[in-house]
Motif scaffolding. Sequence first.
Motif, PDB file in Angstrom:
ATOM      1  N   GLY A  41       0.819  -1.199   0.000  1.00  0.00           N
ATOM      2  CA  GLY A  41       0.000   0.000   0.000  1.00  0.00           C
ATOM      3  C   GLY A  41       0.858   1.255   0.000  1.00  0.00           C
ATOM      4  O   GLY A  41       2.008   1.236  -0.443  1.00  0.00           O
ATOM      5  N   VAL A 125      -1.267  -1.440  -4.408  1.00  0.00           N
ATOM      6  CA  VAL A 125      -2.401  -0.595  -4.045  1.00  0.00           C
ATOM      7  C   VAL A 125      -1.992   0.877  -4.111  1.00  0.00           C
ATOM      8  O   VAL A 125      -1.266   1.369  -3.249  1.00  0.00           O
ATOM      9  CB  VAL A 125      -2.913  -0.959  -2.634  1.00  0.00           C
ATOM     10  N   HIS A 161      -6.235   3.022  -4.742  1.00  0.00           N
ATOM     11  CA  HIS A 161      -6.262   3.042  -3.282  1.00  0.00           C
ATOM     12  C   HIS A 161      -7.716   2.913  -2.824  1.00  0.00           C
ATOM     13  O   HIS A 161      -8.607   3.535  -3.400  1.00  0.00           O
ATOM     14  CB  HIS A 161      -5.636   4.330  -2.738  1.00  0.00           C
TER      15      HIS A 161
END
Length: 195
Positions: A41, A125, A161
Amino acid sequence: MESLERLLEKIKQCKICEAELPLGANPVLKASEKSKIMIIGQAPGIKVHLSGIPFHDKSGDQLRQWLDVTVDEFYNPDNFAIVPMGFCYPGKGKQGDLPPRKECAPTWHEQLLEHLSEIQLILLVGQYAQKYYLKKEPKRTLTENVAHYQDFLPLYFPLPHPSPRNFMWKAKNHWFEEEVIPELKKRVRTILNKK
């Protein structure tokens, strides 16, 4: 080579960029040598910084929904390694949180990946993970990366995201929920169900 446990301890004690962090260093990540899927992420938000639990926020709720996994499945490190581009909360910017610190990925990711030999899928992500990992054949935008996710398989699966702030992106790109998410769920479930 040092053990993964020792490496995770070193990362959790990392203070490379602490002087630049508004709330100090608090690296947040999870991994096991048995991890099957890696989630890369951006960086922890303030809620995650305070709890020390990755994706322990609305973004995490959305991501778990996209993956079609339970909270227990998600936080089992034998299922998911959760390794952001920046391990610590970077602070607030004009439009949300600041970008992840640039020191983390080059310092730690390669060392982590050496221990994660069971990884079958890496979820990228957001734009920072995609720019870092899709250097050889990136598309021009995050939207194009996600729309052409098949080009990066079998290892990488680019995703937007899951932040609630991305509602405009989702509203403009209905194909994501209709076409990409079902394929993502299928791949994740196949990997998690393998014995």
